[in-house]
Design a protein around this motif. Structure first.
Motif, PDB file in Angstrom:
ATOM      1  N   THR A  59      -1.570   9.839 -64.598  1.00 31.46           N
ATOM      2  CA  THR A  59      -0.937   8.678 -65.217  1.00 31.46           C
ATOM      3  C   THR A  59      -1.205   8.677 -66.718  1.00 31.46           C
ATOM      4  O   THR A  59      -2.187   9.263 -67.196  1.00 31.46           O
ATOM      5  CB  THR A  59      -1.460   7.364 -64.606  1.00 31.46           C
ATOM      6  OG1 THR A  59      -2.889   7.299 -64.778  1.00 31.46           O
ATOM      7  CG2 THR A  59      -1.140   7.292 -63.123  1.00 31.46           C
ATOM      8  N   LYS A  61      -1.042   5.970 -70.159  1.00 29.24           N
ATOM      9  CA  LYS A  61      -0.838   4.620 -70.699  1.00 29.24           C
ATOM     10  C   LYS A  61      -1.543   4.529 -72.041  1.00 29.24           C
ATOM     11  O   LYS A  61      -2.727   4.844 -72.152  1.00 29.24           O
ATOM     12  CB  LYS A  61      -1.386   3.560 -69.737  1.00 29.24           C
ATOM     13  CG  LYS A  61      -1.049   2.135 -70.150  1.00 29.24           C
ATOM     14  CD  LYS A  61      -1.509   1.140 -69.091  1.00 29.24           C
ATOM     15  CE  LYS A  61      -1.119  -0.277 -69.474  1.00 29.24           C
ATOM     16  NZ  LYS A  61      -1.552  -1.271 -68.439  1.00 29.24           N
ATOM     17  N   PRO A  81       1.266   2.628 -63.785  1.00 25.79           N
ATOM     18  CA  PRO A  81       1.891   2.398 -65.096  1.00 25.79           C
ATOM     19  C   PRO A  81       3.299   2.995 -65.115  1.00 25.79           C
ATOM     20  O   PRO A  81       3.722   3.678 -64.177  1.00 25.79           O
ATOM     21  CB  PRO A  81       0.956   3.116 -66.067  1.00 25.79           C
ATOM     22  CG  PRO A  81       0.257   4.135 -65.244  1.00 25.79           C
ATOM     23  CD  PRO A  81       0.113   3.533 -63.881  1.00 25.79           C
ATOM     24  N   GLU A  82       4.002   2.784 -66.197  1.00 23.75           N
ATOM     25  CA  GLU A  82       5.394   3.236 -66.289  1.00 23.75           C
ATOM     26  C   GLU A  82       5.509   4.754 -66.179  1.00 23.75           C
ATOM     27  O   GLU A  82       6.418   5.278 -65.541  1.00 23.75           O
ATOM     28  CB  GLU A  82       6.006   2.771 -67.612  1.00 23.75           C
ATOM     29  CG  GLU A  82       7.459   3.187 -67.801  1.00 23.75           C
ATOM     30  CD  GLU A  82       8.031   2.738 -69.140  1.00 23.75           C
ATOM     31  OE1 GLU A  82       9.243   2.951 -69.369  1.00 23.75           O
ATOM     32  OE2 GLU A  82       7.267   2.181 -69.959  1.00 23.75           O
ATOM     33  N   HIS A  83       4.571   5.465 -66.773  1.00 25.03           N
ATOM     34  CA  HIS A  83       4.645   6.921 -66.808  1.00 25.03           C
ATOM     35  C   HIS A  83       3.576   7.533 -65.899  1.00 25.03           C
ATOM     36  O   HIS A  83       2.373   7.350 -66.147  1.00 25.03           O
ATOM     37  CB  HIS A  83       4.475   7.430 -68.239  1.00 25.03           C
ATOM     38  CG  HIS A  83       5.573   6.977 -69.154  1.00 25.03           C
ATOM     39  ND1 HIS A  83       5.410   6.813 -70.506  1.00 25.03           N
ATOM     40  CD2 HIS A  83       6.867   6.645 -68.886  1.00 25.03           C
ATOM     41  CE1 HIS A  83       6.551   6.396 -71.048  1.00 25.03           C
ATOM     42  NE2 HIS A  83       7.436   6.294 -70.079  1.00 25.03           N
ATOM     43  N   TRP A  84       4.013   8.248 -64.876  1.00 35.41           N
ATOM     44  CA  TRP A  84       3.076   8.886 -63.959  1.00 35.41           C
ATOM     45  C   TRP A  84       3.762  10.077 -63.289  1.00 35.41           C
ATOM     46  O   TRP A  84       4.986  10.210 -63.289  1.00 35.41           O
ATOM     47  CB  TRP A  84       2.549   7.913 -62.910  1.00 35.41           C
ATOM     48  CG  TRP A  84       3.610   7.283 -62.041  1.00 35.41           C
ATOM     49  CD1 TRP A  84       4.374   6.193 -62.342  1.00 35.41           C
ATOM     50  CD2 TRP A  84       4.018   7.716 -60.729  1.00 35.41           C
ATOM     51  NE1 TRP A  84       5.244   5.913 -61.314  1.00 35.41           N
ATOM     52  CE2 TRP A  84       5.038   6.824 -60.309  1.00 35.41           C
ATOM     53  CE3 TRP A  84       3.628   8.749 -59.888  1.00 35.41           C
ATOM     54  CZ2 TRP A  84       5.661   6.954 -59.066  1.00 35.41           C
ATOM     55  CZ3 TRP A  84       4.250   8.883 -58.653  1.00 35.41           C
ATOM     56  CH2 TRP A  84       5.254   7.989 -58.261  1.00 35.41           C
TER      57      TRP A  84
END
Length: 384
Positions: A59, A61, A81-84
């Motif tokens: 992940t 963040k 989180p949004e980006h993973w």
């Protein structure tokens, strides 16, 4: 010979090996269309939660990365989180259909195959800028991913400090030599050491067909194991001993030891040692082989073959050969254990051949042998 290679129509296997292999990248548009629709994101998230899976969850963040390794539970994929990104190794163990796509890369010897890894990421997901110590074919199976390629790296390349994974800064990637979006079915070959950066443009699955060569450490380790079976190597060396202080080991003595070791390795016995060490090393699987619980017995296999089934190498296993020796998953098959016909059949399987009942009958190989190979996970029995 396999002619269904994952290569552009204007690039032969010989040209790829001579001009691209370990030298420069290659984009292959629609190089692996068979991969399209084979898996969906939910399949990979579910697989990552299997207790036998080898998986990582990465992940990102606020420019801080986090790494978690399997086993995973459903809760691990909540409130991310949004980006993973989730990555699962050794996919050929889980999907024979996917494993068979290795044949699209048969211009690379199977002893250099590592494993098939899958990466799932929603839009914006990535594992950062990095490089690998192996060659890889990045095949898009679902969605799209943007790939950027930069400079070649080595052991002196710096990674960002304080991060749990090896990632490079944007400036360390240098001037980009490639910047394109891969759609489902596209393949990108990335040579070892070339920095690369992939970012999901939407929900996407990227399959990495990795090719790795043995390290000197692994070869030396196996060389020592093989040497234990040679009684002559247990006899102490006769070593030059000049007059010196009682506590010193002289350079002359060390040089003499080195000379004798090199002479051993350059001898006929040394050829045998090195060959077996190499073969054991390159035929070993990186991951433990998972054997099926419901293996067909002799009668079931015979019935299947008589009704049109075929046998082929299970590509989760590794069968390789050199001269008269055959190695399977790191083990030498001793010639006393099988005859020439059986050896011939194993060599055909190692070379990617698909064999039917007539082929097996012609070689006069017992169905009990075929059943044993299936039980050991060396082959699969199915309908072509």
């Amino acid at each position: 010979m396999n002619t269904n290679y994952c290569l552009p129509t204007d690039i032969t296997a010989e040209r790829f090996i001579n001009e691209y292999w370990q030298k420069k990248p290659l984009l292959i548009k629609n190089g692996l269309p068979q991969l399209i629709g084979m898996f969906e994101p939910d399949d990979i998230i579910e697989l990552a939660q299997d207790e036998d899976a080898t998986a990582r969850l990465i992940t990102q963040k606020n420019n801080q990365w986090s790494l978690k390794t399997s086993p995973f539970k459903e809760k691990d994929f909540k409130n991310l989180p949004e980006h993973w990104t989730v990555l699962v190794q050794n996919l050929e163990q889980w999907s024979p259909e996917l494993a068979n796509l290795w044949h699209a890369f048969d211009f690379v010897p199977q002893w250099q195959r590592d494993d098939i890894m899958v990466s799932y990421a929603p839009k914006g997901g990535s594992v950062g800028r990095h490089y690998d110590n192996y060659d890889v074919f990045l095949a898009q199976g679902y969605g799209s991913r943007r790939w950027q390629l930069g400079v070649y790296c080595d052991e002196n390349t710096q990674f960002e400090k304080g991060q749990p994974i090896r990632i490079m800064s944007e400036s360390d990637m240098g001037e980009l030599i490639f910047d394109e979006v891969l759609e489902a079915g596209d393949v990108l070959y990335v040579p070892t050491g070339l920095s690369h950066f992939g970012v999901a443009q939407d929900d996407c699955l990227t399959f990495s067909f990795g090719c790795r060569r043995p390290t000197p450490l692994a070869l030396l380790d196996n060389l020592a194991d093989v040497a234990t079976h040679f009684d002559t190597l247990t006899i102490p060396l006769k070593i030059a001993q000049p007059l010196t202080t009682v506590g010193e080991v002289s350079k002359q003595s060390i040089d003499d030891i080195k000379r004798q070791l090199i002479e051993i390795l350059q001898s006929e016995q040394g050829d045998t040692l090195i060959t077996q060490a190499v073969m054991e090393t390159v035929s070993k699987r990186q991951y433990d082989l998972m054997l099926a619980d419901d293996v067909m017995n002799d009668d079931e296999i015979l019935d299947a073959l008589q009704n049109g089934a075929v046998i082929r190498q299970d590509l989760a296993s590794r069968i390789v050969y050199h001269d008269e020796q055959i190695f399977v998953n790191g083990e030498l098959l001793h010639n006393d254990d099988f005859d020439n016909n059986t050896k011939n059949l194993l060599i055909l399987l190692a070379n990617g051949e698909t064999l039917n009942f007539d082929d097996i009958t012609r070689q006069q190989v017992a169905i009990s042998d075929i059943a044993e190979w299936a039980e050991n996970g060396w082959i699969t029995v199915d309908f072509d």
